[in-house]
Design a protein around this motif. Structure first.
Motif, PDB file in Angstrom:
ATOM      1  N   GLU A  38      43.492  14.023   0.680  1.00  0.00           N
ATOM      2  CA  GLU A  38      42.545  13.906   1.782  1.00  0.00           C
ATOM      3  C   GLU A  38      41.130  13.752   1.226  1.00  0.00           C
ATOM      4  OE1 GLU A  38      43.253  13.747   4.908  1.00  0.00           O
ATOM      5  OE2 GLU A  38      45.351  14.391   4.946  1.00  0.00           O
ATOM      6  N   ALA A  41      35.122  12.513   3.458  1.00  0.00           N
ATOM      7  CA  ALA A  41      34.461  11.693   4.470  1.00  0.00           C
ATOM      8  C   ALA A  41      34.867  10.244   4.230  1.00  0.00           C
ATOM      9  CB  ALA A  41      32.946  11.868   4.409  1.00  0.00           C
ATOM     10  N   THR A  42      34.263   9.356   4.986  1.00  0.00           N
ATOM     11  CA  THR A  42      34.614   7.935   4.947  1.00  0.00           C
ATOM     12  C   THR A  42      33.339   7.112   4.859  1.00  0.00           C
ATOM     13  OG1 THR A  42      36.570   8.405   6.295  1.00  0.00           O
ATOM     14  CG2 THR A  42      35.862   6.110   6.207  1.00  0.00           C
ATOM     15  N   ALA A 119      39.514   7.980   9.951  1.00  0.00           N
ATOM     16  CA  ALA A 119      39.200   8.420   8.593  1.00  0.00           C
ATOM     17  C   ALA A 119      39.950   7.591   7.558  1.00  0.00           C
ATOM     18  CB  ALA A 119      39.561   9.897   8.439  1.00  0.00           C
ATOM     19  N   TYR A 120      39.343   7.443   6.377  1.00  0.00           N
ATOM     20  CA  TYR A 120      39.948   6.665   5.290  1.00  0.00           C
ATOM     21  C   TYR A 120      41.358   7.162   4.970  1.00  0.00           C
ATOM     22  CZ  TYR A 120      40.801   4.894   0.579  1.00  0.00           C
ATOM     23  OH  TYR A 120      41.370   4.293  -0.524  1.00  0.00           O
ATOM     24  N   GLY A 154      36.768  14.358   8.298  1.00  0.00           N
ATOM     25  CA  GLY A 154      37.105  13.304   7.339  1.00  0.00           C
ATOM     26  C   GLY A 154      36.693  11.946   7.875  1.00  0.00           C
ATOM     27  N   THR A 155      36.361  11.899   9.189  1.00  0.00           N
ATOM     28  CA  THR A 155      36.004  10.630   9.829  1.00  0.00           C
ATOM     29  C   THR A 155      34.515  10.331   9.762  1.00  0.00           C
ATOM     30  OG1 THR A 155      37.813  11.116  11.366  1.00  0.00           O
ATOM     31  CG2 THR A 155      36.459   9.226  11.897  1.00  0.00           C
ATOM     32  N   SER A 158      32.827   6.734   9.234  1.00  0.00           N
ATOM     33  CA  SER A 158      33.756   5.656   9.580  1.00  0.00           C
ATOM     34  C   SER A 158      33.094   4.617  10.474  1.00  0.00           C
ATOM     35  CB  SER A 158      34.972   6.212  10.331  1.00  0.00           C
ATOM     36  OG  SER A 158      35.716   7.070   9.515  1.00  0.00           O
ATOM     37  N   SER A 187      32.840  15.745   8.752  1.00  0.00           N
ATOM     38  CA  SER A 187      33.086  15.670   7.314  1.00  0.00           C
ATOM     39  C   SER A 187      33.747  16.962   6.864  1.00  0.00           C
ATOM     40  CB  SER A 187      31.776  15.481   6.552  1.00  0.00           C
ATOM     41  OG  SER A 187      31.946  15.786   5.186  1.00  0.00           O
TER      42      SER A 187
END
Length: 248
Positions: A38, A41-42, A119-120, A154-155, A158, A187
């Motif tokens: 994971e 961030a992206t 997210a990536y 995590g997005t 984006s 994030s």
């Protein structure tokens, strides 16, 4: 140990665990990231030089910033930053196959519209992404781009893609739908609050992004020509544009 120090220690340990130690010691071989890992961030490729747009809060406290694309990991460096707009541009040695195209002219909101953002790490594992047309709805009103979306941490950073493949904005946070409530950064490295109850995702609009890039002399492309044919998948395009961000 305070929260920031503990968080930095966890982030650095995660980076060390995710990236092959042997690869770091081989000058001719790029480090690789596991497909199941994971990212924090992206980001989105801006130009053929490998500049990557992301959210400022995702990288501002990082001692080391790593950019990930198709498993390859490279060191990234901050080229420009905006506290006002929560944006940052990272310089990388990655060579993009495709970079973002922003709308040349702002389009007036005419009700909700389907868009895509993710997210990536999720994009890398998304089954049948070539058939996904949208996963969020725009919410009319305001200078920012607001979305009804279920995206998770995590997005941040984006791209928000319209159905024609043009980049409508860049995700920064989840915002509660009632006055005075706390916001939650999207994030994994930000340590933001986890929101309970109804919320929306806030993205920085393309017009604000372009103003930031112009102010800092960062090359980007704009056009009103559709980048996708009808019923082509924005999800597939997003996966090509997206870059993973790791914070050490």
């Amino acid at each position: 140990m305070d929260t920031a120090t503990r968080h930095r220690a966890v982030s650095m340990a995660a980076c060390a665990a995710l990236v092959s130690p042997l690869a770091w010691g081989q000058a001719a071989v790029s480090p690789r990231l596991s497909a199941t890992a994971e990212t924090h961030a992206t980001g989105v490729f801006l130009n053929p030089q490998g500049d990557v747009l992301t959210a400022r809060h995702a990288v501002e406290h990082c001692r080391d910033i790593l950019a990930v694309k198709d498993g390859r990991v490279v060191q990234a460096r901050v080229r420009a930053i905006s506290n006002e707009r929560d944006l940052a541009v990272l310089g990388t040695d990655l060579v993009p196959y495709l970079s973002a195209t922003f709308p040349e002219r702002a389009r007036a909101a005419e009700g909700s519209a389907g868009v895509f953002t993710e997210a990536y790490s999720v994009l890398q594992r998304m089954p049948q992404r070539g058939s996904v047309l949208s996963n969020a709805l725009t919410v009319p009103g305001g200078e920012d781009l607001n979305l009804i979306s279920g995206v998770k941490p995590g997005t941040s950073g984006s791209a928000v893609l319209r159905g024609d493949g043009l980049v409508a904005g860049v995700v920064v946070e989840r915002v509660a739908r009632w006055p005075g409530a706390a916001t939650g950064m999207l994030s994994r490295a930000s340590g933001g609050a986890v929101l309970q109850g109804p919320s929306q995702v806030r993205a920085i609009s393309a017009e604000q992004v372009k103003a930031f890039l112009r102010d800092n002399g960062i090359a980007f492309t704009q056009s009103d020509v559709p980048q996708l044919a009808p019923n082509q998948s924005p999800a597939a395009r997003a996966a090509t544009l997206a870059v993973g961000i790791l914070c050490g």
